[in-house]
Design a protein around this motif. Structure first.
Motif, PDB file in Angstrom:
ATOM      1  N   CYS A  16       0.947  -1.103  -0.044  1.00 45.64           N
ATOM      2  CA  CYS A  16      -0.211   0.117   0.041  1.00 45.64           C
ATOM      3  C   CYS A  16       0.768   1.154  -0.311  1.00 45.64           C
ATOM      4  N   SER A  19       1.540   2.229  -3.237  1.00 43.91           N
ATOM      5  CA  SER A  19       1.216   2.388  -4.083  1.00 43.91           C
ATOM      6  C   SER A  19       0.082   1.371  -5.104  1.00 43.91           C
ATOM      7  N   ARG A  21      -1.945  -1.418  -5.813  1.00 44.05           N
ATOM      8  CA  ARG A  21      -3.818  -1.715  -6.005  1.00 44.05           C
ATOM      9  C   ARG A  21      -4.300  -2.642  -5.404  1.00 44.05           C
ATOM     10  N   GLN A  24      -3.777  -2.982  -1.661  1.00 41.25           N
ATOM     11  CA  GLN A  24      -4.759  -1.451  -1.389  1.00 41.25           C
ATOM     12  C   GLN A  24      -6.240  -2.688  -1.383  1.00 41.25           C
ATOM     13  N   TYR A  28      -8.617  -3.582   1.449  1.00 39.04           N
ATOM     14  CA  TYR A  28      -9.663  -3.228   1.982  1.00 39.04           C
ATOM     15  C   TYR A  28     -11.022  -4.397   2.290  1.00 39.04           C
ATOM     16  N   PHE A  61      -5.637   5.027   2.679  1.00 38.40           N
ATOM     17  CA  PHE A  61      -4.096   4.637   1.238  1.00 38.40           C
ATOM     18  C   PHE A  61      -3.436   6.066   1.049  1.00 38.40           C
TER      19      PHE A  61
END
Length: 189
Positions: A16, A19, A21, A24, A28, A61
């Motif tokens: 994360c 960055s 995805r 992330q 989530y 994030f």
């Protein structure tokens, strides 16, 4: 044979921070249901809770580089969600005027047992509280804030925090008694 690599929370956090995805999305998926429960306690509707959840995860994030691996990651995410709910509340400032406990006279000692209620029923009752009562009840009874901390966060006096908590408990007690009465009547038919 297909082996699935189990990724650690630390690896997800690093992903994360970069960055990634997929990292992330995994974070989530891991925490969204629990954090939705947090947001539902503060929101006035399911839709508002969903909005709070989304903006909360954007903040998670965005701020993930500040996570220092001290304490649990879930606790850190939860704190961001609660703060996000508080920020939303402060933007809307819909608190009902309540007399400070010092000038309001006698404070009822309100406590109650929840024997037959399920968590979803209690959550629904909490959501029915006025915004000010709900905010103070959640912060004190569920999140563990002190009255001093609540007063600072919401820009109210400690007495107002105490009186709003007492009133919220009193309202919840009345609603629980009414609900248990309905449940008892239904069960005896």
């Amino acid at each position: 044979m297909h082996l699935k690599h189990h990724i650690s929370v630390e690896e997800l956090i690093e992903g994360c921070k970069a960055s990634n995805r997929r990292s992330q999305e995994t974070v989530y998926q891991l925490y969204a249901a629990k954090m939705m429960g947090v947001c539902l306690r503060y929101a006035n509707s399911h839709e508002e809770a969903e909005d709070l959840l989304q903006t909360g995860f954007v903040k998670v994030f965005t701020k993930i580089a500040t996570f220092k691996n001290e304490g649990s990651f879930e606790g850190w995410v939860r704190r961001i969600m609660v703060n996000n709910c508080l920020e939303q509340y402060r933007r809307n400032i819909r608190m009902l005027p309540v007399v400070d406990i010092e000038s309001g006279g006698h404070q009822a000692d309100v406590s109650f047992e929840v024997n037959t209620l399920e968590t979803k029923d209690l959550l629904r009752l909490i959501q029915q509280l006025s915004p000010g009562y709900k905010m103070v009840f959640n912060m004190y009874a569920i999140e563990g804030y002190t009255h001093r901390e609540i007063a600072q966060e919401l820009n109210i006096s400690e007495g107002t925090s105490k009186s709003q908590l007492a009133r919220a408990r009193q309202i919840l007690q009345q609603k629980v008694i009414a609900m248990e009465g309905i449940n008892y009547a239904s069960a005896t038919k």
